[in-house]
Design a protein around this motif. Structure first.
Motif, PDB file in Angstrom:
ATOM      1  N   ARG A 179       0.830  -1.210   0.000  1.00 48.36           N
ATOM      2  CA  ARG A 179       0.000   0.000   0.000  1.00 48.36           C
ATOM      3  C   ARG A 179       0.867   1.264   0.000  1.00 48.36           C
ATOM      4  O   ARG A 179       0.619   2.215   0.735  1.00 48.36           O
ATOM      5  N   ASN A 180       1.923   1.216  -0.808  1.00 50.81           N
ATOM      6  CA  ASN A 180       2.821   2.357  -1.018  1.00 50.81           C
ATOM      7  C   ASN A 180       3.653   2.718   0.214  1.00 50.81           C
ATOM      8  O   ASN A 180       4.187   3.822   0.286  1.00 50.81           O
ATOM      9  N   LYS A 181       3.788   1.817   1.152  1.00 50.56           N
ATOM     10  CA  LYS A 181       4.597   2.045   2.350  1.00 50.56           C
ATOM     11  C   LYS A 181       5.748   1.042   2.381  1.00 50.56           C
ATOM     12  O   LYS A 181       5.565  -0.132   2.046  1.00 50.56           O
ATOM     13  N   PRO A 182       6.958   1.488   2.783  1.00 49.34           N
ATOM     14  CA  PRO A 182       8.125   0.605   2.744  1.00 49.34           C
ATOM     15  C   PRO A 182       8.307  -0.176   4.049  1.00 49.34           C
ATOM     16  O   PRO A 182       8.201   0.375   5.151  1.00 49.34           O
ATOM     17  N   TYR A 183       8.604  -1.472   3.899  1.00 52.60           N
ATOM     18  CA  TYR A 183       8.837  -2.350   5.047  1.00 52.60           C
ATOM     19  C   TYR A 183      10.205  -3.010   4.915  1.00 52.60           C
ATOM     20  O   TYR A 183      10.705  -3.218   3.806  1.00 52.60           O
ATOM     21  N   ILE A 184      10.752  -3.343   6.054  1.00 52.68           N
ATOM     22  CA  ILE A 184      12.090  -3.928   6.083  1.00 52.68           C
ATOM     23  C   ILE A 184      12.126  -5.011   7.152  1.00 52.68           C
ATOM     24  O   ILE A 184      11.381  -4.957   8.144  1.00 52.68           O
ATOM     25  N   GLN A 185      13.003  -5.992   6.953  1.00 54.58           N
ATOM     26  CA  GLN A 185      13.171  -7.049   7.939  1.00 54.58           C
ATOM     27  C   GLN A 185      14.297  -6.678   8.901  1.00 54.58           C
ATOM     28  O   GLN A 185      15.377  -6.265   8.478  1.00 54.58           O
ATOM     29  N   GLY A 186      14.029  -6.820  10.193  1.00 54.13           N
ATOM     30  CA  GLY A 186      15.032  -6.600  11.214  1.00 54.13           C
ATOM     31  C   GLY A 186      14.999  -7.744  12.209  1.00 54.13           C
ATOM     32  O   GLY A 186      14.249  -8.714  12.038  1.00 54.13           O
ATOM     33  N   LYS A 187      15.806  -7.628  13.252  1.00 49.34           N
ATOM     34  CA  LYS A 187      15.829  -8.647  14.299  1.00 49.34           C
ATOM     35  C   LYS A 187      15.889  -7.970  15.663  1.00 49.34           C
ATOM     36  O   LYS A 187      16.589  -6.972  15.840  1.00 49.34           O
ATOM     37  N   VAL A 188      15.136  -8.498  16.615  1.00 44.77           N
ATOM     38  CA  VAL A 188      15.212  -8.020  17.990  1.00 44.77           C
ATOM     39  C   VAL A 188      15.595  -9.188  18.882  1.00 44.77           C
ATOM     40  O   VAL A 188      15.260 -10.350  18.604  1.00 44.77           O
ATOM     41  N   GLU A 189      16.321  -8.867  19.939  1.00 42.89           N
ATOM     42  CA  GLU A 189      16.718  -9.903  20.885  1.00 42.89           C
ATOM     43  C   GLU A 189      16.002  -9.685  22.210  1.00 42.89           C
ATOM     44  O   GLU A 189      16.112  -8.619  22.816  1.00 42.89           O
ATOM     45  N   GLU A 194      16.697 -14.422  19.443  1.00 42.95           N
ATOM     46  CA  GLU A 194      16.703 -13.474  18.338  1.00 42.95           C
ATOM     47  C   GLU A 194      15.458 -13.700  17.490  1.00 42.95           C
ATOM     48  O   GLU A 194      15.251 -14.799  16.965  1.00 42.95           O
ATOM     49  N   LEU A 195      14.635 -12.668  17.357  1.00 35.70           N
ATOM     50  CA  LEU A 195      13.342 -12.797  16.686  1.00 35.70           C
ATOM     51  C   LEU A 195      13.297 -11.924  15.435  1.00 35.70           C
ATOM     52  O   LEU A 195      13.612 -10.726  15.497  1.00 35.70           O
ATOM     53  N   PRO A 196      12.898 -12.467  14.297  1.00 37.83           N
ATOM     54  CA  PRO A 196      12.735 -11.655  13.086  1.00 37.83           C
ATOM     55  C   PRO A 196      11.487 -10.785  13.188  1.00 37.83           C
ATOM     56  O   PRO A 196      10.449 -11.231  13.707  1.00 37.83           O
ATOM     57  N   VAL A 197      11.567  -9.560  12.686  1.00 35.96           N
ATOM     58  CA  VAL A 197      10.420  -8.643  12.737  1.00 35.96           C
ATOM     59  C   VAL A 197      10.301  -7.895  11.410  1.00 35.96           C
ATOM     60  O   VAL A 197      11.297  -7.528  10.793  1.00 35.96           O
ATOM     61  N   LYS A 198       9.063  -7.699  10.980  1.00 35.90           N
ATOM     62  CA  LYS A 198       8.771  -6.898   9.790  1.00 35.90           C
ATOM     63  C   LYS A 198       8.353  -5.513  10.263  1.00 35.90           C
ATOM     64  O   LYS A 198       7.365  -5.356  10.979  1.00 35.90           O
ATOM     65  N   LEU A 199       9.107  -4.489   9.842  1.00 29.84           N
ATOM     66  CA  LEU A 199       8.932  -3.147  10.378  1.00 29.84           C
ATOM     67  C   LEU A 199       8.689  -2.139   9.264  1.00 29.84           C
ATOM     68  O   LEU A 199       9.332  -2.178   8.216  1.00 29.84           O
ATOM     69  N   ARG A 215       2.508 -12.593  21.624  1.00 28.67           N
ATOM     70  CA  ARG A 215       3.098 -13.689  22.378  1.00 28.67           C
ATOM     71  C   ARG A 215       3.375 -14.908  21.502  1.00 28.67           C
ATOM     72  O   ARG A 215       4.298 -15.678  21.764  1.00 28.67           O
ATOM     73  N   GLU A 216       2.586 -15.101  20.447  1.00 28.56           N
ATOM     74  CA  GLU A 216       2.835 -16.223  19.548  1.00 28.56           C
ATOM     75  C   GLU A 216       4.190 -16.091  18.855  1.00 28.56           C
ATOM     76  O   GLU A 216       4.859 -17.100  18.588  1.00 28.56           O
ATOM     77  N   LYS A 217       4.591 -14.865  18.553  1.00 23.60           N
ATOM     78  CA  LYS A 217       5.893 -14.630  17.920  1.00 23.60           C
ATOM     79  C   LYS A 217       7.008 -14.434  18.939  1.00 23.60           C
ATOM     80  O   LYS A 217       8.177 -14.302  18.554  1.00 23.60           O
ATOM     81  N   GLY A 218       6.650 -14.354  20.221  1.00 21.91           N
ATOM     82  CA  GLY A 218       7.650 -14.121  21.255  1.00 21.91           C
ATOM     83  C   GLY A 218       7.902 -12.661  21.541  1.00 21.91           C
ATOM     84  O   GLY A 218       8.814 -12.310  22.307  1.00 21.91           O
ATOM     85  N   LEU A 219       7.115 -11.759  20.930  1.00 25.65           N
ATOM     86  CA  LEU A 219       7.260 -10.317  21.166  1.00 25.65           C
ATOM     87  C   LEU A 219       6.410  -9.915  22.358  1.00 25.65           C
ATOM     88  O   LEU A 219       5.180  -9.942  22.280  1.00 25.65           O
ATOM     89  N   ARG A 220       7.060  -9.582  23.442  1.00 22.86           N
ATOM     90  CA  ARG A 220       6.317  -9.220  24.647  1.00 22.86           C
ATOM     91  C   ARG A 220       7.004  -8.065  25.353  1.00 22.86           C
ATOM     92  O   ARG A 220       8.203  -7.805  25.151  1.00 22.86           O
ATOM     93  N   ILE A 221       6.258  -7.382  26.192  1.00 26.65           N
ATOM     94  CA  ILE A 221       6.776  -6.232  26.923  1.00 26.65           C
ATOM     95  C   ILE A 221       7.643  -6.720  28.078  1.00 26.65           C
ATOM     96  O   ILE A 221       7.268  -7.629  28.820  1.00 26.65           O
ATOM     97  N   ASP A 278       5.073  -6.065  12.378  1.00 21.94           N
ATOM     98  CA  ASP A 278       5.457  -6.230  13.790  1.00 21.94           C
ATOM     99  C   ASP A 278       5.816  -4.919  14.474  1.00 21.94           C
ATOM    100  O   ASP A 278       6.073  -4.912  15.686  1.00 21.94           O
ATOM    101  N   GLY A 279       5.854  -3.804  13.739  1.00 22.98           N
ATOM    102  CA  GLY A 279       6.210  -2.532  14.367  1.00 22.98           C
ATOM    103  C   GLY A 279       6.743  -1.559  13.339  1.00 22.98           C
ATOM    104  O   GLY A 279       6.393  -1.617  12.158  1.00 22.98           O
ATOM    105  N   SER A 280       7.623  -0.657  13.775  1.00 25.00           N
ATOM    106  CA  SER A 280       8.183   0.346  12.872  1.00 25.00           C
ATOM    107  C   SER A 280       9.535   0.837  13.379  1.00 25.00           C
ATOM    108  O   SER A 280       9.846   0.746  14.565  1.00 25.00           O
ATOM    109  N   ILE A 281      10.329   1.336  12.444  1.00 31.57           N
ATOM    110  CA  ILE A 281      11.597   1.996  12.743  1.00 31.57           C
ATOM    111  C   ILE A 281      11.367   3.492  12.560  1.00 31.57           C
ATOM    112  O   ILE A 281      10.968   3.932  11.484  1.00 31.57           O
ATOM    113  N   GLY A 282      11.623   4.271  13.603  1.00 33.09           N
ATOM    114  CA  GLY A 282      11.391   5.705  13.550  1.00 33.09           C
ATOM    115  C   GLY A 282      12.671   6.509  13.406  1.00 33.09           C
ATOM    116  O   GLY A 282      13.774   5.980  13.246  1.00 33.09           O
ATOM    117  N   GLY A 283      12.492   7.828  13.487  1.00 35.34           N
ATOM    118  CA  GLY A 283      13.587   8.756  13.228  1.00 35.34           C
ATOM    119  C   GLY A 283      14.758   8.636  14.168  1.00 35.34           C
ATOM    120  O   GLY A 283      15.894   8.958  13.780  1.00 35.34           O
TER     121      GLY A 283
END
Length: 438
Positions: A179-189, A194-199, A215-221, A278-283
């Motif tokens: 939808r005209n928005k750019p996404y990138i693959q990153g990793k968080v630990e 180490e979990l892959p994330v689409k941002l 929680r299914e992907k292991g992403l939790r606060i 899974d989230g976003s990368i900001g400024g």
């Protein structure tokens, strides 16, 4: 920071295009970096405006319709409703087609945009300078865009004539466009995993990272977090939790203990309803690189710059301060005598009184708009709408919003004495900065 997120497609618009003027191979445009976001000059139908450059937005939006309505020509207008990120309902807007946008030496004579005439929607006070609009995809789709955060300029290149240079210190990372928005693959630990994330690549956000709890992907606060105001969107305020994660990596680059924000579940449901995000990368992360953004070939080139090693720091006061208009401040004018009143310029009125010469100068006013519960500022007794006039003996009248807010990011234990105006009376408050996460 103020994030705009539109929930619908703009396929009804014709495919307009930006082109560099004849004879220009590339164009360098200076920008202001304010609260980790990029502000560029944009000429709309002959009127000079300031726009956020936001990779996360589709069609341009103009905010301050009431301010510009006397001079800005709104062509082929049609009233519609928009829904954006935030806790409020739809906002009314005007859809306008066949406009002329000029950005440096790049011109589009068939640009569509939305303009919002709700005077309450104003992002300028949060950044400390007027913001008239926001632009993203339409500019990025037509050029290869170099974003030099360290020197604060963008450069537009014709994608059919651009030649990539060898760069041993760079990393080229694939993007995907949805939808005209750019996404990138990153990793968080997290928790030694180490979990892959689409941002989403989101240059319009001042935050470092947003992650959506899953929680299914292991992403939790993490256990160590605090509740906070995350920013303002098209449809109201966004709240959530702030914390830190052990590590974040993108391509061959990585950051230890970066900041991360977790928007509340209602916002997450809105943002993830149509794709696997899974989230976003900001400024605050993006500014640490000089980037070459190539939508046509779906890739971004990253190179570390002088900002790469800056620490990820939190506001340790708990105070969210905004520009709250202006105040008329009296100053002694030693060069004048007698009694008269004269206008010097748009911002200064000189008054010569019988009792002695004075100069009344218009200065910016800064007020507290949000106070985090239990924070040092809250416990000291500060209140929403208190106008800050001094910090540690320095007048805020001669400070920018950026300079004022930077006082809240100093190291923990720093003592602040803040003098405020409350209902016309001056009051003084003292406290020490304390990190909200140990």
């Amino acid at each position: 920071m103020n994030r705009i997120f539109l929930l619908f497609s703009f396929a009804a618009f014709s495919q307009s295009q930006y082109r560099l003027v004849e004879g220009v191979k590339s164009d360098k445009i200076r920008f202001q970096l304010v609260s980790n976001v990029i502000v560029i000059p944009v000429n709309v139908n002959g009127i000079e405006l300031k726009f956020l450059l936001d990779t996360g937005v589709n069609k341009p939006i103009i905010f301050n319709f009431l301010k510009d309505s006397d001079s800005l020509k709104i062509l082929n207008a049609k009233k519609i409703k928009l829904k954006g990120l935030g806790d409020s309902e739809y906002v009314e807007a005007i859809r306008s087609g066949h406009n002329t946008f000029t950005i440096g030496n790049a011109i589009n004579k068939d640009q569509a945009f939305f303009t919002i005439y709700d005077s309450n929607l104003n992002f300028g006070p949060k950044l400390g300078l007027p913001i008239d609009g926001i632009i993203g995809y339409d500019l990025f789709k037509d050029f290869i865009v170099e974003v030099n955060y360290s020197s604060q300029y963008i450069r537009l290149f014709d994608p059919f004539k651009y030649k990539y240079k060898r760069c041993a210190k760079c990393d080229v990372v694939n993007m995907s466009l949805f939808r005209n928005k750019p996404y990138i693959q990153g990793k968080v630990e997290q928790d030694s995993k180490e979990l892959p994330v689409k941002l989403l690549i989101d240059s319009g956000s001042s935050d470092a990272l947003w992650l959506f709890e899953n929680r299914e992907k292991g992403l939790r606060i993490n256990a160590s977090f605090f509740n906070d105001f995350l920013g303002a969107g098209l449809s109201g305020s966004v709240y959530g939790k702030r914390s830190k994660i052990k590590k974040f990596s993108i391509g061959k680059f990585y950051f230890d203990n970066p900041k991360v924000a977790y928007p509340d579940s209602v916002i997450v449901k809105t943002l993830t309803s149509r794709h696997d995000r899974d989230g976003s990368i900001g400024g605050e992360v993006l500014k640490r690189f000089n980037c070459i953004i190539d939508y046509q070939n779906a890739k971004i080139t990253l190179k570390k710059n002088s900002l790469y090693k800056l620490p990820f720091s939190y506001n340790k006061s708990g105070l969210q301060v905004e520009n709250d208009g202006v105040r008329l401040v009296k100053e002694i004018d030693v060069n004048s005598s007698g009694g008269s009143i004269s206008v010097i310029d748009d911002n200064t009125v000189k008054v010569k009184a019988v009792v002695g010469p004075n100069k009344y100068v218009i200065k910016p006013s800064y007020a507290i708009k949000i106070i985090r519960e239990g924070s040092p500022g809250d416990l000291a007794g500060l209140k929403v709408n208190d106008v800050i006039i001094y910090i540690n003996g320095r007048s805020t009248h001669d400070m920018t919003l950026k300079e004022l807010v930077s006082c809240f990011y100093k190291k923990a234990g720093t003592k602040l004495e803040i003098k405020v105006l409350r209902y016309g009376f001056e009051r003084v408050f003292n406290f020490e900065l304390k990190s909200p996460i140990e």
